[in-house]
Design a protein around this motif. Structure first.
Motif, PDB file in Angstrom:
ATOM      1  N   THR A  71      46.887  40.632 -71.093  1.00 36.67           N
ATOM      2  CA  THR A  71      46.503  38.947 -70.507  1.00 36.67           C
ATOM      3  C   THR A  71      47.701  38.145 -70.619  1.00 36.67           C
ATOM      4  O   THR A  71      48.293  37.677 -69.558  1.00 36.67           O
ATOM      5  CB  THR A  71      45.489  38.405 -71.226  1.00 36.67           C
ATOM      6  OG1 THR A  71      44.459  39.293 -71.054  1.00 36.67           O
ATOM      7  CG2 THR A  71      45.191  37.015 -70.650  1.00 36.67           C
ATOM      8  N   PHE A  72      48.569  38.354 -71.894  1.00 36.50           N
ATOM      9  CA  PHE A  72      49.930  37.376 -71.823  1.00 36.50           C
ATOM     10  C   PHE A  72      50.876  38.002 -70.608  1.00 36.50           C
ATOM     11  O   PHE A  72      51.504  37.106 -69.959  1.00 36.50           O
ATOM     12  CB  PHE A  72      50.256  37.727 -73.167  1.00 36.50           C
ATOM     13  CG  PHE A  72      51.887  37.122 -73.384  1.00 36.50           C
ATOM     14  CD1 PHE A  72      52.043  35.639 -73.348  1.00 36.50           C
ATOM     15  CD2 PHE A  72      52.841  38.151 -73.624  1.00 36.50           C
ATOM     16  CE1 PHE A  72      53.439  35.375 -73.450  1.00 36.50           C
ATOM     17  CE2 PHE A  72      54.043  37.596 -73.650  1.00 36.50           C
ATOM     18  CZ  PHE A  72      54.518  36.403 -73.716  1.00 36.50           C
ATOM     19  N   ALA A  73      50.879  39.400 -70.607  1.00 34.84           N
ATOM     20  CA  ALA A  73      52.065  40.010 -70.006  1.00 34.84           C
ATOM     21  C   ALA A  73      51.760  39.503 -68.340  1.00 34.84           C
ATOM     22  O   ALA A  73      52.487  39.171 -67.397  1.00 34.84           O
ATOM     23  CB  ALA A  73      52.006  41.621 -69.961  1.00 34.84           C
TER      24      ALA A  73
ATOM     25  N   ARG B  13      54.348  37.091 -66.155  1.00 35.63           N
ATOM     26  CA  ARG B  13      54.581  37.613 -65.005  1.00 35.63           C
ATOM     27  C   ARG B  13      54.180  36.684 -63.656  1.00 35.63           C
ATOM     28  O   ARG B  13      54.861  37.240 -62.619  1.00 35.63           O
ATOM     29  CB  ARG B  13      54.185  38.990 -64.609  1.00 35.63           C
ATOM     30  CG  ARG B  13      54.859  39.742 -63.543  1.00 35.63           C
ATOM     31  CD  ARG B  13      54.318  41.222 -63.275  1.00 35.63           C
ATOM     32  NE  ARG B  13      55.356  42.031 -62.461  1.00 35.63           N
ATOM     33  CZ  ARG B  13      54.932  43.295 -61.813  1.00 35.63           C
ATOM     34  NH1 ARG B  13      53.466  43.647 -62.327  1.00 35.63           N
ATOM     35  NH2 ARG B  13      55.799  43.940 -61.242  1.00 35.63           N
ATOM     36  N   GLN B  14      53.418  35.710 -63.965  1.00 33.93           N
ATOM     37  CA  GLN B  14      52.996  34.982 -62.910  1.00 33.93           C
ATOM     38  C   GLN B  14      52.115  35.509 -61.740  1.00 33.93           C
ATOM     39  O   GLN B  14      52.155  35.028 -60.676  1.00 33.93           O
ATOM     40  CB  GLN B  14      54.261  34.195 -62.291  1.00 33.93           C
ATOM     41  CG  GLN B  14      55.099  33.427 -63.240  1.00 33.93           C
ATOM     42  CD  GLN B  14      56.289  32.680 -62.573  1.00 33.93           C
ATOM     43  OE1 GLN B  14      56.755  33.029 -61.805  1.00 33.93           O
ATOM     44  NE2 GLN B  14      56.810  31.598 -63.265  1.00 33.93           N
ATOM     45  N   VAL B  15      51.311  36.338 -62.428  1.00 36.55           N
ATOM     46  CA  VAL B  15      50.169  36.784 -61.464  1.00 36.55           C
ATOM     47  C   VAL B  15      48.951  36.798 -62.041  1.00 36.55           C
ATOM     48  O   VAL B  15      47.790  37.060 -61.403  1.00 36.55           O
ATOM     49  CB  VAL B  15      50.540  38.386 -61.010  1.00 36.55           C
ATOM     50  CG1 VAL B  15      51.696  38.727 -60.429  1.00 36.55           C
ATOM     51  CG2 VAL B  15      50.266  39.227 -62.485  1.00 36.55           C
ATOM     52  N   PHE B  16      48.842  35.874 -63.153  1.00 40.95           N
ATOM     53  CA  PHE B  16      47.485  35.651 -63.589  1.00 40.95           C
ATOM     54  C   PHE B  16      47.482  34.039 -63.946  1.00 40.95           C
ATOM     55  O   PHE B  16      48.389  33.536 -64.437  1.00 40.95           O
ATOM     56  CB  PHE B  16      47.362  36.552 -64.917  1.00 40.95           C
ATOM     57  CG  PHE B  16      45.886  36.049 -65.705  1.00 40.95           C
ATOM     58  CD1 PHE B  16      44.700  36.789 -64.891  1.00 40.95           C
ATOM     59  CD2 PHE B  16      45.740  35.304 -66.589  1.00 40.95           C
ATOM     60  CE1 PHE B  16      43.700  36.512 -65.635  1.00 40.95           C
ATOM     61  CE2 PHE B  16      44.569  35.348 -67.155  1.00 40.95           C
ATOM     62  CZ  PHE B  16      43.391  35.989 -66.501  1.00 40.95           C
ATOM     63  N   PRO B  17      46.443  33.206 -63.674  1.00 40.71           N
ATOM     64  CA  PRO B  17      46.375  31.798 -63.749  1.00 40.71           C
ATOM     65  C   PRO B  17      46.490  31.571 -65.137  1.00 40.71           C
ATOM     66  O   PRO B  17      45.775  31.820 -66.070  1.00 40.71           O
ATOM     67  CB  PRO B  17      45.140  31.489 -63.468  1.00 40.71           C
ATOM     68  CG  PRO B  17      44.574  32.547 -62.424  1.00 40.71           C
ATOM     69  CD  PRO B  17      45.285  33.966 -62.972  1.00 40.71           C
ATOM     70  N   PRO B  18      47.358  30.403 -65.514  1.00 47.53           N
ATOM     71  CA  PRO B  18      47.673  30.136 -66.939  1.00 47.53           C
ATOM     72  C   PRO B  18      46.433  29.796 -67.809  1.00 47.53           C
ATOM     73  O   PRO B  18      46.208  29.826 -68.788  1.00 47.53           O
ATOM     74  CB  PRO B  18      48.867  29.339 -67.017  1.00 47.53           C
ATOM     75  CG  PRO B  18      49.479  29.484 -65.653  1.00 47.53           C
ATOM     76  CD  PRO B  18      48.505  29.864 -64.928  1.00 47.53           C
ATOM     77  N   GLY B  19      45.680  29.035 -67.005  1.00 47.01           N
ATOM     78  CA  GLY B  19      44.453  28.420 -67.325  1.00 47.01           C
ATOM     79  C   GLY B  19      43.183  29.235 -67.629  1.00 47.01           C
ATOM     80  O   GLY B  19      42.452  28.865 -68.735  1.00 47.01           O
TER      81      GLY B  19
ATOM     82  N   GLY C  63      56.105  43.178 -77.583  1.00 44.22           N
ATOM     83  CA  GLY C  63      56.415  44.444 -76.384  1.00 44.22           C
ATOM     84  C   GLY C  63      55.781  44.170 -75.152  1.00 44.22           C
ATOM     85  O   GLY C  63      56.577  44.523 -74.229  1.00 44.22           O
ATOM     86  N   ALA C  64      54.811  43.251 -75.283  1.00 43.83           N
ATOM     87  CA  ALA C  64      54.509  42.699 -73.814  1.00 43.83           C
ATOM     88  C   ALA C  64      55.608  41.997 -73.075  1.00 43.83           C
ATOM     89  O   ALA C  64      55.686  42.120 -71.892  1.00 43.83           O
ATOM     90  CB  ALA C  64      53.371  42.117 -73.888  1.00 43.83           C
ATOM     91  N   PHE C  65      56.265  41.084 -73.766  1.00 42.82           N
ATOM     92  CA  PHE C  65      57.256  40.259 -73.317  1.00 42.82           C
ATOM     93  C   PHE C  65      58.454  41.373 -72.705  1.00 42.82           C
ATOM     94  O   PHE C  65      59.012  40.916 -71.646  1.00 42.82           O
ATOM     95  CB  PHE C  65      57.886  39.176 -74.250  1.00 42.82           C
ATOM     96  CG  PHE C  65      59.210  38.593 -74.007  1.00 42.82           C
ATOM     97  CD1 PHE C  65      58.818  37.273 -73.410  1.00 42.82           C
ATOM     98  CD2 PHE C  65      60.281  38.946 -74.302  1.00 42.82           C
ATOM     99  CE1 PHE C  65      59.718  36.288 -72.911  1.00 42.82           C
ATOM    100  CE2 PHE C  65      61.383  38.320 -73.684  1.00 42.82           C
ATOM    101  CZ  PHE C  65      61.056  36.946 -73.262  1.00 42.82           C
TER     102      PHE C  65
ATOM    103  N   ALA D 120      59.811  41.464 -68.928  1.00 42.23           N
ATOM    104  CA  ALA D 120      61.257  41.415 -68.797  1.00 42.23           C
ATOM    105  C   ALA D 120      62.078  42.517 -68.197  1.00 42.23           C
ATOM    106  O   ALA D 120      62.998  42.555 -67.215  1.00 42.23           O
ATOM    107  CB  ALA D 120      62.043  41.019 -70.093  1.00 42.23           C
ATOM    108  N   ILE D 121      61.829  43.655 -68.542  1.00 42.29           N
ATOM    109  CA  ILE D 121      62.187  45.062 -67.772  1.00 42.29           C
ATOM    110  C   ILE D 121      62.035  45.223 -66.322  1.00 42.29           C
ATOM    111  O   ILE D 121      62.937  45.445 -65.712  1.00 42.29           O
ATOM    112  CB  ILE D 121      61.744  46.244 -68.796  1.00 42.29           C
ATOM    113  CG1 ILE D 121      62.568  46.226 -70.394  1.00 42.29           C
ATOM    114  CG2 ILE D 121      62.241  47.585 -67.951  1.00 42.29           C
ATOM    115  CD1 ILE D 121      61.799  47.274 -71.236  1.00 42.29           C
ATOM    116  N   ILE D 122      60.676  45.032 -66.108  1.00 44.43           N
ATOM    117  CA  ILE D 122      60.364  44.929 -64.863  1.00 44.43           C
ATOM    118  C   ILE D 122      60.808  44.032 -63.834  1.00 44.43           C
ATOM    119  O   ILE D 122      61.245  44.237 -62.705  1.00 44.43           O
ATOM    120  CB  ILE D 122      58.864  45.022 -64.823  1.00 44.43           C
ATOM    121  CG1 ILE D 122      58.107  46.191 -65.501  1.00 44.43           C
ATOM    122  CG2 ILE D 122      58.304  44.792 -63.213  1.00 44.43           C
ATOM    123  CD1 ILE D 122      56.512  46.016 -65.785  1.00 44.43           C
ATOM    124  N   ALA D 123      61.089  42.787 -64.528  1.00 47.45           N
ATOM    125  CA  ALA D 123      61.634  41.862 -63.645  1.00 47.45           C
ATOM    126  C   ALA D 123      63.155  42.073 -63.243  1.00 47.45           C
ATOM    127  O   ALA D 123      63.641  42.066 -62.482  1.00 47.45           O
ATOM    128  CB  ALA D 123      61.589  40.470 -64.299  1.00 47.45           C
TER     129      ALA D 123
END
Length: 216
Positions: free
Chosen positions: A61-63, A67-73, A197-199, A203-206
């Motif tokens: 969920t954090f990832a 990645r800005q594809v999931f609503p922060p709220g 690890g999620a972070f 970062a790698i994908i971006a």
């Protein structure tokens, strides 16, 4: 769905250790114990992925949010459902068989074991989250690609790495049994290693996406 999915995952993942302790003589082999969670994740992605995205993992969920594809709220409600499902599964196992601590994930008990387990969880979670992000549709794990790839990754990583850290790759899976058994041995390994690890996976994908765009 996140509550139920995490409940099912932790019941299966922690259940092997608890049942081995209850029955004795370890009838559930280590291979079976790590393949079973992968198989149940695969099945649940097919069944429930279209509903919630089937994160069933706070690091996932954090990832997606990072990645800005999931609503922060939605992050905190998802986390609450996931941890509640994990604790509920641990309570179920405790009520049924006792000794839920036997289903926990703990650092390997050798000199430097905490740090080796931390690095292992970081690496494993980076791999798993990378696979999830690259097979997901938006913030949802759905379809054949996600189900087979994610389920197989969970099983394969567990086959070689579970003796070191339990190959949890999921803070809820680790902390649920810990909370019920009140045994927090090495808890920080799983929280820090998995979220880091999620972070790193994001970062790698971006970075890869930026480099690919620059070449075009």
């Amino acid at each position: 769905v996140e509550f139920i999915g995490t409940f099912v995952l932790v019941t299966v993942a922690a259940g092997s250790g608890v049942i081995n302790h209850y029955v004795g003589d370890t009838p559930v082999t280590r291979a079976a114990a790590v393949i079973a969670p992968g198989a149940v994740v695969m099945a649940m992605i097919y069944a429930w992925g279209p509903l919630s995205g089937l994160h069933i993992n706070p690091a996932v969920t954090f990832a997606f949010a990072f990645r800005q594809v999931f609503p922060p709220g939605w992050v905190l409600p998802y986390w609450a459902a996931q941890f509640a499902g994990a604790v509920g599964a641990a309570l179920f196992l405790q009520a049924m068989f006792g000794h839920v601590s036997a289903g926990g994930t703990y650092p390997i008990t050798t000199p430097g074991g905490d740090w080796k387990s931390l690095v292992m969880e970081l690496v494993l979670t980076t791999i798993l989250v990378s696979v999830i992000l690259n097979t997901a549709t938006g913030s949802r794990s759905i379809g054949h690609n996600a189900a087979i790839a994610v389920g197989a990754t969970v099983a394969l990583l567990g086959l070689f790495a579970s003796p070191i850290s339990g190959a949890s790759m999921n803070p809820a899976r680790s902390l649920g049994p810990d909370i019920v058994s009140v045994d927090f041995t090495g808890w920080w390994v799983y929280l820090i290693g998995q979220m880091a690890g999620a972070f790193i996976a994001v970062a790698i994908i971006a970075t890869a996406a930026t480099a690919s765009g620059n070449r075009k």
